[in-house]
Design a protein around this motif. Structure first.
Motif, PDB file in Angstrom:
ATOM      1  N   ILE A 113       0.834  -1.204   0.000  1.00 27.83           N
ATOM      2  CA  ILE A 113       0.000   0.000   0.000  1.00 27.83           C
ATOM      3  C   ILE A 113       0.865   1.249   0.000  1.00 27.83           C
ATOM      4  O   ILE A 113       0.580   2.214  -0.723  1.00 27.83           O
ATOM      5  N   LEU A 114       1.938   1.226   0.768  1.00 28.09           N
ATOM      6  CA  LEU A 114       2.849   2.367   0.834  1.00 28.09           C
ATOM      7  C   LEU A 114       3.498   2.638  -0.528  1.00 28.09           C
ATOM      8  O   LEU A 114       3.582   3.793  -0.967  1.00 28.09           O
ATOM      9  N   TYR A 115       3.936   1.577  -1.209  1.00 30.64           N
ATOM     10  CA  TYR A 115       4.537   1.750  -2.534  1.00 30.64           C
ATOM     11  C   TYR A 115       3.513   2.306  -3.538  1.00 30.64           C
ATOM     12  O   TYR A 115       3.856   3.129  -4.386  1.00 30.64           O
ATOM     13  N   ALA A 116       2.269   1.862  -3.437  1.00 29.79           N
ATOM     14  CA  ALA A 116       1.231   2.358  -4.344  1.00 29.79           C
ATOM     15  C   ALA A 116       0.995   3.856  -4.116  1.00 29.79           C
ATOM     16  O   ALA A 116       0.866   4.626  -5.077  1.00 29.79           O
ATOM     17  N   LYS A 117       0.964   4.267  -2.864  1.00 28.97           N
ATOM     18  CA  LYS A 117       0.787   5.693  -2.559  1.00 28.97           C
ATOM     19  C   LYS A 117       1.980   6.498  -3.066  1.00 28.97           C
ATOM     20  O   LYS A 117       1.813   7.596  -3.596  1.00 28.97           O
ATOM     21  N   GLU A 118       3.173   5.949  -2.886  1.00 33.59           N
ATOM     22  CA  GLU A 118       4.371   6.634  -3.359  1.00 33.59           C
ATOM     23  C   GLU A 118       4.339   6.798  -4.883  1.00 33.59           C
ATOM     24  O   GLU A 118       4.691   7.841  -5.413  1.00 33.59           O
ATOM     25  N   ALA A 119       3.892   5.769  -5.578  1.00 30.09           N
ATOM     26  CA  ALA A 119       3.818   5.840  -7.038  1.00 30.09           C
ATOM     27  C   ALA A 119       2.818   6.913  -7.476  1.00 30.09           C
ATOM     28  O   ALA A 119       3.075   7.640  -8.445  1.00 30.09           O
TER      29      ALA A 119
END
Length: 92
Positions: free
Chosen positions: A7-13
């Motif tokens: 989820i964190l990587y998706a938000k960062e993207a």
């Protein structure tokens, strides 16, 4: 942990995409655009990697839960219930 990471990587993207779009809209220099694009591509690679690791972990946990559930002495085991909750959360 893997779900939170994914989820964190998706938000960062998403954030990196907005940054990249702003640079394009502001007609930023070529070097800035290339740099932002590399960062965005890396974010997408990390999403794919975390998705693969999460999928593998979910599959392994699901198999373990199925094996343990077949044993009556573990029917009401608290750890088994936690594992089932984790599977439910990761499947959403």
């Amino acid at each position: 942990r893997l779900l939170k990471e994914h989820i964190l990587y998706a938000k960062e993207a998403e954030e990196q995409q907005r940054t990249f779009d702003k640079l394009i809209a502001n007609k930023a220099e070529e070097w800035d655009l290339k740099s932002a694009k590399r960062i965005l591509e890396e974010s997408h690679r990390m999403i794919k990697d975390s998705d693969n690791r999460l999928g593998k972990a979910v599959q392994d946990l699901r198999e373990l839960v199925l094996r343990v559930k077949s044993q009556p002495e573990f029917a009401e085991d608290i750890e088994l219930l936690h594992a089932e909750e984790a599977l439910e959360e990761a499947s959403v």
